[in-house]
Scaffold this motif. Sequence first.
Motif, PDB file in Angstrom:
ATOM      1  N   ASP A   1       5.091  13.170   4.692  1.00 56.97           N
ATOM      2  CA  ASP A   1       5.411  12.154   3.685  1.00 56.97           C
ATOM      3  C   ASP A   1       5.866  12.794   2.383  1.00 56.97           C
ATOM      4  OD1 ASP A   1       4.684  10.232   5.518  1.00 56.97           O
ATOM      5  OD2 ASP A   1       2.611  10.113   4.799  1.00 56.97           O
TER       6      ASP A   1
ATOM      7  N   LEU B   1      -0.730  12.951  -0.250  1.00 60.26           N
ATOM      8  CA  LEU B   1       0.209  12.673   0.834  1.00 60.26           C
ATOM      9  C   LEU B   1       0.142  13.732   1.926  1.00 60.26           C
ATOM     10  CD1 LEU B   1       3.435  11.529  -1.080  1.00 60.26           C
ATOM     11  CD2 LEU B   1       1.753  10.090   0.097  1.00 60.26           C
TER      12      LEU B   1
ATOM     13  N   LYS C   1       4.705   1.723   1.395  1.00 61.21           N
ATOM     14  CA  LYS C   1       5.749   2.250   0.514  1.00 61.21           C
ATOM     15  C   LYS C   1       6.487   3.400   1.193  1.00 61.21           C
ATOM     16  CE  LYS C   1       3.894   1.069  -4.052  1.00 61.21           C
ATOM     17  NZ  LYS C   1       3.491   1.587  -5.382  1.00 61.21           N
ATOM     18  N   ILE C   2       5.728   4.250   1.838  1.00 60.20           N
ATOM     19  CA  ILE C   2       6.342   5.369   2.565  1.00 60.20           C
ATOM     20  C   ILE C   2       7.279   4.849   3.644  1.00 60.20           C
ATOM     21  CG2 ILE C   2       5.872   7.263   4.170  1.00 60.20           C
ATOM     22  CD1 ILE C   2       5.297   8.062   1.346  1.00 60.20           C
TER      23      ILE C   2
ATOM     24  N   THR D   1       6.764   5.814  -7.672  1.00 59.57           N
ATOM     25  CA  THR D   1       5.525   5.052  -7.871  1.00 59.57           C
ATOM     26  C   THR D   1       4.402   5.573  -6.982  1.00 59.57           C
ATOM     27  OG1 THR D   1       5.957   3.374  -6.153  1.00 59.57           O
ATOM     28  CG2 THR D   1       6.946   3.021  -8.341  1.00 59.57           C
ATOM     29  N   ILE D   2       4.677   6.598  -6.182  1.00 55.67           N
ATOM     30  CA  ILE D   2       3.691   7.138  -5.246  1.00 55.67           C
ATOM     31  C   ILE D   2       3.165   8.473  -5.770  1.00 55.67           C
ATOM     32  CG2 ILE D   2       3.293   7.936  -2.885  1.00 55.67           C
ATOM     33  CD1 ILE D   2       5.675   6.190  -2.029  1.00 55.67           C
ATOM     34  N   SER D   3       1.872   8.592  -5.891  1.00 59.61           N
ATOM     35  CA  SER D   3       1.282   9.869  -6.291  1.00 59.61           C
ATOM     36  C   SER D   3       1.371  10.847  -5.127  1.00 59.61           C
ATOM     37  CB  SER D   3      -0.179   9.677  -6.695  1.00 59.61           C
ATOM     38  OG  SER D   3      -0.793  10.935  -6.894  1.00 59.61           O
TER      39      SER D   3
ATOM     40  N   SER E   1       0.855  -1.182   0.000  1.00 59.60           N
ATOM     41  CA  SER E   1       0.000   0.000   0.000  1.00 59.60           C
ATOM     42  C   SER E   1       0.894   1.236   0.000  1.00 59.60           C
ATOM     43  CB  SER E   1      -0.883   0.006   1.246  1.00 59.60           C
ATOM     44  OG  SER E   1      -0.071   0.189   2.405  1.00 59.60           O
ATOM     45  N   ILE E   2       0.295   2.388  -0.187  1.00 57.42           N
ATOM     46  CA  ILE E   2       1.050   3.644  -0.176  1.00 57.42           C
ATOM     47  C   ILE E   2       1.715   3.845   1.187  1.00 57.42           C
ATOM     48  CG2 ILE E   2       0.832   6.163  -0.238  1.00 57.42           C
ATOM     49  CD1 ILE E   2      -1.258   5.837  -2.398  1.00 57.42           C
TER      50      ILE E   2
END
Length: 773
Positions: free
Chosen positions: A109, A105, A77-78, A99-101, A73-74
């Motif tokens: 982050d 956020l 990923k963070i 890969t993270i929009s 998940s986002i």
Amino acid sequence: MLIMKKEDFRFLSWSFSKFKKFIRLILKPKKFIELLFDTVNFRRATTTRINQAVLDKSITRKQLLNIAIHHCSIRDKIFIVKHLFRLRNFSSATKIAETISPDSLLPADLFLIIRTQLHSNKGINSDSLLKAFLANHKIQSLNETNQKTLSELIRLSGINYEDKLKHLTVLQAYSTSDKARQHARYQEFHLLVSLGMEVDVIKYSEIDNLSLDNPSYQLRYIPHLKAMGFLSEADSLLKKLINYHQLSRPEIICAALNFNLDWANIDLHKLPESHLDRLDILQIATENKKHSIQFSNLFERSLKAIIKSFPEKNIYQKDKILNKLLRLDLIETVEAFVKNENFLSDTLLTPNLVFGYRALESDDFYSARDLFLEVINEDPSDPIASQGLRLAIPRTGAGITSILNLRNRIGHGIDGHGRTGCRGGVGVDRTFGLLMSGQFYKEGFYSKRHAPHWIMLKRIYGSRFLNCERLPTNSSNKTLFLICDDGVGDEVRTAQFYKQLSKQFGKVIATCDPRLTTLFERSFPEITFVPVERYRKGVIKKVTTDKERISRLNLKLSQYLTEDCQELMNNADYITNGQNIFFNHFIGEIDRPSEGAYIKTKFELSKTKKFKIGILWRSHFLAMWRKFMYLSVENFEPLTLFHNIEIWSMQHCMSEQEKDYCRKHNIKLVEDIDMFDDFEGMAPVLKNLDLMIGISSLPMELAAALGTPVWMLGFSPENFYLRSAGGTTELDQLTLNSNIIAPKWIDFSAPTSECISATISEACLRLEKLQLS
């Protein structure tokens, strides 16, 4: 007309059935709540497993990338990005970040993503994210931590400095707390200093608002207060803090010792045990253990405490400790930690640096190159990997300019605002690559002009300060002030041009190392010399003069100049530095003098029948990387086999083992002269030699200046390429009366011992020819 296919009806039927099930769940609250808890628990369980996997020291960088990009998940990923960032795996962290929009956020982050890209080579993207955030968010809505992070990101970013100053001003005006305001204020100060701007350090440091309980803000300014001439203010501030806190605050102790090693109120023996495992304490002890027995004891106690506490640290703390110890040249301690911990993950970069260094030592240059490359690809700003590559790459047989190609590909990370390219003013790779290639002396010296202290003098003095610029030709009635900023050997080498400068200008005033004053005044009576002791990293002996350092400029200039230079610069028509003299030589503005002495001794010793050779194998600066450019006294043993030749050691700061070796092999010692400090006494001895053989350091440079023929031994790429125009000529391109001695076919990818042996053999062959003639 809308035509629906059979598949569409099936989809609608499926969706409707799911919708009905959802409605039934809502109508049964107990079942609905159970379903929600199951979902949350599953999410927590998944996150826990991922977090445990990330912190598993056996998991590799590649595995982490795969988990993050395909199975996360986002939020997770963070977490992985933060983990990799804290271990300085900036390139891999950036791949995940891409890969993270960024749209949804949280600020913390988003700032992590921006910082990660700045440390890699995606600075253009990070600047875009930063600009968008600044344009669309209210500063006052951020908490203290986020405001402090934002102010630092603004300074580190690649946006133009006018916009940086504007945003930092806004941050100060809308700060959530006084700490956030002060942090933004310090970032502004830091930015102005790096740009070579003149700043009011008293105003920025807010000494009048000192909080005795929380002085961290003012402590940041102590080095700048000292450099800019506010010694009494810094002294008073530290006395207040020491009297108030005694020995309870280690950061205050470190600030006081960095300000004055002999601080009267600090008894190092009484430092609390809780302070000893701090890296800042160890650093001060390591850098000054030769200053006094107190610091030597502190070093032993601090290192012992760090070794004892190391097993209990987390992975990030361990990485920080390993990296700091390596920077302090404590490689054996780092190596022991690495072996005992059995680090398996390649996310820890420091083991690569240790193994790379050891590979260099064992002549495994290709392994060393690849180990350093792995680090530099993750963290382009790593100074140890950069130094290692500068040593390893030429020893693999690759061209010197391949270092430039590498930097053009990966950039310099945070030091280059996340941009690719090998640019002047960032790191030393560009200067090193150009000078070592031998065909780019002009470009190499020109690249040095970007240093903030030279930029500051250019801003203050304008066209009067010549920052790698042509010296004026119509200047017979003008005054030139020359700043000698390099080592004492470099200063002696630059003096070959002093006669021409004195003819070109009506008056020349030059700073000089105090040990050179009488030699220079005798040799160049038409030049006025200003003795200035310089602060230089790695110099064993500390500055002893009470002369006040120059004020109102910056830290670096205060290391080069004293206050009495200020008026001399203000009254001079032109100001320049020693590097610009060589730049003018290589662009054809200053001719090199004919061979022969340009330094005069007070008296000369009588010659003997025997052919006298002086030898020098190293400098006094014994940093671990320097050993690859040094020899040992044992390497000169073949010279001792010659008959009718006297071998004299011209080595300064000799160890007892080196002295014993000399005595056993009939290498004569200069017993009654301090070869480190007494240049006046050393000069006649060097002048009396028939030949000087070794590596570049003060005795070699001074011997050449006195007219003694010098053979610089080109047994390493650094000793060979730099001075021989990339191996195209034997005539030393920097030192007068000097030749580079090495076989023309020397192969630096061969073991170091072979290169040394081949070079010494070449010197012996030439000595035989000299004897026959």
